[in-house]
Each structure stands twice: as structure tokens, then as C-alpha cells.
Design a protein around this motif. Structure first.
Motif, PDB file in Angstrom:
ATOM      1  N   THR A 190      82.733  17.924  40.522  1.00 57.75           N
ATOM      2  CA  THR A 190      84.106  18.324  40.826  1.00 57.75           C
ATOM      3  C   THR A 190      85.004  18.192  39.607  1.00 57.75           C
ATOM      4  O   THR A 190      85.807  19.076  39.308  1.00 57.75           O
ATOM      5  N   PHE A 191      84.875  17.062  38.890  1.00 62.54           N
ATOM      6  CA  PHE A 191      85.723  16.816  37.722  1.00 62.54           C
ATOM      7  C   PHE A 191      85.173  17.450  36.454  1.00 62.54           C
ATOM      8  O   PHE A 191      85.881  17.544  35.449  1.00 62.54           O
ATOM      9  N   GLY A 192      83.901  17.841  36.472  1.00 68.22           N
ATOM     10  CA  GLY A 192      83.299  18.403  35.275  1.00 68.22           C
ATOM     11  C   GLY A 192      83.017  17.356  34.213  1.00 68.22           C
ATOM     12  O   GLY A 192      83.200  17.606  33.019  1.00 68.22           O
ATOM     13  N   VAL A 193      82.574  16.152  34.647  1.00 69.19           N
ATOM     14  CA  VAL A 193      82.274  15.062  33.722  1.00 69.19           C
ATOM     15  C   VAL A 193      80.906  14.478  34.056  1.00 69.19           C
ATOM     16  O   VAL A 193      80.252  14.901  35.016  1.00 69.19           O
ATOM     17  N   SER A 194      80.471  13.491  33.275  1.00 76.37           N
ATOM     18  CA  SER A 194      79.190  12.852  33.528  1.00 76.37           C
ATOM     19  C   SER A 194      79.312  11.795  34.627  1.00 76.37           C
ATOM     20  O   SER A 194      80.408  11.325  34.937  1.00 76.37           O
ATOM     21  N   ARG A 195      78.188  11.399  35.179  1.00 76.17           N
ATOM     22  CA  ARG A 195      78.184  10.361  36.209  1.00 76.17           C
ATOM     23  C   ARG A 195      78.653   9.025  35.658  1.00 76.17           C
ATOM     24  O   ARG A 195      79.266   8.233  36.375  1.00 76.17           O
TER      25      ARG A 195
END
Length: 238
Positions: free
Chosen positions: A46-51
């Protein structure tokens, strides 16, 4: 939960910004008390980032008392009656005086935490300190992941005190001081400041590993005073 968080700019400090967005969803009731948050995978997408960035954001919310995590189950919005009132908005620290005051509070807390960690740490806790340090010194040390590892190092020291209040307060403050790490990196030659910072953390780790509370505490004090100086902050000490 169908909340549309939207992607955020890579120029922002990602974990703090994500935590702020999710925190608003919780405090404004769009995520109900006791409701389970989306999975790390879904939030990362959703945020377009890594876990790993999502995990840091969830850790910040946990430190603020807005989220509870259950091993193997997930993260849940804390029930209202159990929420803590400890909260500082990132915007509040735009004031240099407020930022300096928070940094000054950090010093006695973390110096004492290093001393206690030297006395009380277990082999497993030292392993987590070493793991964070290894991440700091790896290939990601020039990137935002180096900052994530830096924060993980300080939380690992706090956890090794065996005093949950150190972990709560240091974790809370460290997330806000993460802005300082970004600012220091932006204001100096990156290669120099990263290597200096790593050397300071190695000294802290060595003091803890040696079970020498004096050495560990002084190494932490040296690191934090150096961090303040790199930000041109005047910190009173006696």
C-alpha cells in the motif's frame, strides 16, 4: 480495512511518516480499537515500501501505545482505555529549542541504559545488538536502511537493560531523533559521518560485551555528544 493510505515520498523519513499516517487512522477512529491492522505485506504494498520499513513504523506505534503486537497473529489497535498519553508529533520538533530539549533528555536515559545493558544482557540480547551493528556496517549503511539499523541498535541496548520503561521511552525518543540522523547525514560528508557513527557504536557494543558499565556508559555519552555536535546543538552537561 479499506483505508487508502497512499504512497509517500522517498525523501521523507519513511517509518515515522508511515507511523503518523496509521496513527491518525487509529486516533480518528477509522481503525477501531481492537481492530487488526493489515499485514506487513499489505501495508508494504500500500505504501510502496519494504517490510522492514513497515516493521519500524509498527514499532514506533507500539512505543506510543497505539498498537499492540501479538506473536504470530499480527498488530492490533490498542483499546482506548489502555492507550498511553505519551505522544509528540513530528511537527513539534521543527522548533530547534524543543528538539534540543528532547535530545538532552535522551542522553541520561541512554547512558544509563548502556550501563545497565552491560550488567544485565543475555547472550541472545548481545546477539541482537551485534545483528543491528552488522546491518549498520553492511552494504546498506549509506542508505535509509542504515538509519533503520541505527535505531534497532539503540532499542536493542534498551531491551538489554531488562527494564521495560527504558525500552518504552528510548524507543519513543529514538524514533523522533531519527530526524537528527537524516539531518546530520545531509549536513556532512556522508562517508565521514557514517564511519564515525559506526566507530562510536562499536565502542558502545564492546563496553556492553565486556560487561563494563563504565566503559559502555562513557562510550554512549561520547556518541550522543558527538551526534549533538554534528547537529550544532548546544547540550549542557555537568
Amino acid at each position: 480495512m479499506a483505508t487508502d493510505f497512499g504512497q509517500i515520498s522517498r525523501s521523507e523519513h519513511l517509518p515515522a511518516r508511515i507511523a503518523a499516517k496509521i496513527g491518525r487512522e487509529i486516533t480518528e477512529g477509522r481503525i477501531a480499537p481492537g481492530e487488526k491492522l493489515p499485514t506487513e505485506n499489505l501495508l508494504a504494498t500500500t505504501f510502496g515500501v519494504s517490510r522492514s520499513v513497515v516493521r519500524e513504523a509498527i514499532a514506533q506505534l507500539r512505543n506510543e501505545g497505539l498498537v499492540e503486537t501479538r506473536q504470530g497473529v499480527g498488530a492490533f489497535a490498542t483499546e482506548i482505555e489502555r492507550r498511553q498519553s505519551l505522544r509528540i508529533e513530528q511537527g513539534d520538533l521543527a522548533n530547534r529549542g524543543s528538539f534540543r530539549d528532547l535530545f538532552q533528555l535522551r542522553i541520561p536515559l541512554e547512558v544509563e541504559a548502556a550501563r545497565l545493558a552491560a550488567i544485565h544482557h543475555t547472550p541472545e540480547e548481545l546477539g541482537r545488538i551485534d545483528e543491528a551493528l552488522l546491518q549498520m556496517t553492511g552494504t546498506d549503511k549509506w542508505t535509509g536502511q542504515g538509519i533503520v539499523a541505527d535505531l534497532a541498535f539503540h532499542r536493542a541496548i534498551a531491551a538489554a537493560t531488562h527494564n521495560d520503561y527504558f525500552l518504552l521511552f528510548i524507543g519513543f525518543i529514538a524514533e523522533r531523533i531519527s530526524l537528527a540522523i537524516n539531518a546530520a547525514r545531509a549536513a556532512a560528508i556522508l562517508e565521514e559521518i557514517v564511519e564515525v557513527t559506526i566507530a562510536e557504536h562499536v565502542s558502545i557494543r564492546d563496553g556492553v560485551a565486556a560487561r563494563d558499565p563504565i566503559k559502555a556508559g562513557e562510550a554512549m555519552r561520547h556518541h550522543l555528544n558527538g551526534a549533538a555536535a554534528r547537529l550544532d546543538l548546544t547540550i549542557e552537561s555537568f
